[in-house]
Design a protein around this motif. Structure first.
Motif, PDB file in Angstrom:
ATOM      1  N   ARG A 103      35.137 156.812 111.147  1.00 47.96           N
ATOM      2  CA  ARG A 103      35.490 156.943 112.567  1.00 47.96           C
ATOM      3  C   ARG A 103      36.760 156.126 112.800  1.00 47.96           C
ATOM      4  O   ARG A 103      36.702 154.901 112.930  1.00 47.96           O
ATOM      5  CB  ARG A 103      34.318 156.473 113.441  1.00 47.96           C
ATOM      6  CG  ARG A 103      33.113 157.383 113.322  1.00 47.96           C
ATOM      7  CD  ARG A 103      31.916 156.889 114.114  1.00 47.96           C
ATOM      8  NE  ARG A 103      31.430 155.599 113.638  1.00 47.96           N
ATOM      9  CZ  ARG A 103      30.735 155.427 112.511  1.00 47.96           C
ATOM     10  NH1 ARG A 103      30.433 156.465 111.754  1.00 47.96           N
ATOM     11  NH2 ARG A 103      30.324 154.225 112.147  1.00 47.96           N
ATOM     12  N   GLU A 108      36.614 159.808 117.784  1.00 45.15           N
ATOM     13  CA  GLU A 108      35.585 159.789 116.747  1.00 45.15           C
ATOM     14  C   GLU A 108      34.561 158.691 116.998  1.00 45.15           C
ATOM     15  O   GLU A 108      33.371 158.849 116.687  1.00 45.15           O
ATOM     16  CB  GLU A 108      36.248 159.604 115.381  1.00 45.15           C
ATOM     17  CG  GLU A 108      37.044 160.819 114.933  1.00 45.15           C
ATOM     18  CD  GLU A 108      38.032 160.522 113.823  1.00 45.15           C
ATOM     19  OE1 GLU A 108      38.797 161.442 113.472  1.00 45.15           O
ATOM     20  OE2 GLU A 108      38.054 159.378 113.324  1.00 45.15           O
ATOM     21  N   ARG A 109      34.996 157.587 117.566  1.00 43.20           N
ATOM     22  CA  ARG A 109      34.049 156.522 117.904  1.00 43.20           C
ATOM     23  C   ARG A 109      33.261 156.868 119.153  1.00 43.20           C
ATOM     24  O   ARG A 109      32.078 156.521 119.287  1.00 43.20           O
ATOM     25  CB  ARG A 109      34.804 155.195 118.075  1.00 43.20           C
ATOM     26  CG  ARG A 109      35.391 154.671 116.765  1.00 43.20           C
ATOM     27  CD  ARG A 109      35.972 153.280 116.928  1.00 43.20           C
ATOM     28  NE  ARG A 109      37.261 153.301 117.601  1.00 43.20           N
ATOM     29  CZ  ARG A 109      38.434 153.430 116.981  1.00 43.20           C
ATOM     30  NH1 ARG A 109      38.477 153.573 115.659  1.00 43.20           N
ATOM     31  NH2 ARG A 109      39.567 153.416 117.658  1.00 43.20           N
ATOM     32  N   GLU A 165      31.417 150.113 119.037  1.00 45.82           N
ATOM     33  CA  GLU A 165      32.609 150.762 118.484  1.00 45.82           C
ATOM     34  C   GLU A 165      33.642 151.120 119.537  1.00 45.82           C
ATOM     35  O   GLU A 165      34.830 151.226 119.237  1.00 45.82           O
ATOM     36  CB  GLU A 165      32.202 151.993 117.670  1.00 45.82           C
ATOM     37  CG  GLU A 165      31.463 151.622 116.395  1.00 45.82           C
ATOM     38  CD  GLU A 165      31.478 152.713 115.342  1.00 45.82           C
ATOM     39  OE1 GLU A 165      32.242 153.685 115.493  1.00 45.82           O
ATOM     40  OE2 GLU A 165      30.729 152.579 114.360  1.00 45.82           O
TER      41      GLU A 165
END
Length: 213
Positions: A103, A108-109, A165
């Motif tokens: 990620r 993506e996170r 994240e």
């Protein structure tokens, strides 16, 4: 990315996903991803659309291939074969830890932050007397996370890691996901009344947030 891609994404979702709960989950995660995009400062309409499409498509192959050996990997193959941008393909692959897909971007996170928590918020709403997300307090969701017997299929580690994240305190992330569901609560069955079936034709996305000032 053309807005017609959303119609393509909904068509792909419905091709592989026939059950209403999974379609509603896709719609809910799309809303959460759009909210997370705005939180990340995304203003470009095409980029905002891309974040939403990742949410809409992240589990499209799950109903047909639910095992870790296949889920996500089959979906990524199908997306590539149909010409979807690699940014979408990789973000879809990144939403499950076991894929090993790194990620590396905010999008993506964000899909990790959106996926399990969105489902958990829905579960919390359905056990309230109102059966509605509209009056769901964030602190109630955080408290329910500690009850291992409640919604035991939801992986709390994904929720905690997702918040980490994207650099958001968990209560803040919970509140964001709740707000994201409210405009489409009726379609999700989270407005205190049964949800209508979602058709194969694209359903509207949530209304845009009002602009302050």
């Amino acid at each position: 990315m053309s807005s017609s891609r959303r119609a393509d994404a909904w068509s792909l979702l419905c091709e592989y996903t026939k059950t209403q709960p999974l379609r509603r989950h896709a719609l809910a995660v799309e809303a959460s991803m759009r909210a997370l995009a705005r939180r990340a400062g995304v203003a470009d309409p095409d980029e905002l659309e891309t974040w939403g499409l990742v949410g809409l498509l992240h589990d499209f192959d799950y109903e047909r291939w639910p095992t870790e050996a296949d889920h996500v990997f089959r979906g990524m193959e199908i997306l590539r074969a149909r010409g979807w941008p690699e940014a979408v393909v990789k973000a879809v692959g990144a939403h499950a830890f076991y894929t090993g897909v790194p990620r590396e971007t905010p999008m993506e996170r964000a899909i990790v932050a959106a996926d399990e928590l969105t489902g958990f918020v829905g579960a919390c709403a359905l056990v309230r007397p109102s059966r509605s997300v509209v009056d769901l307090p964030p602190e109630s969701v955080v408290k329910k996370m500690k009850d291992k017997a409640f919604a035991r299929s939801v992986d709390r580690e994904y929720i905690r890691r997702g918040a980490e994240e994207i650099g958001a305190p968990l209560p803040e992330l919970v509140a964001l996901v709740i707000r994201a569901q409210i405009p489409i609560a009726d379609r999700l069955g989270l407005a205190g009344v049964p949800a209508p079936d979602l058709p194969d034709a694209p359903v509207p996305q949530e209304p845009p947030e009002p602009v302050a000032g």
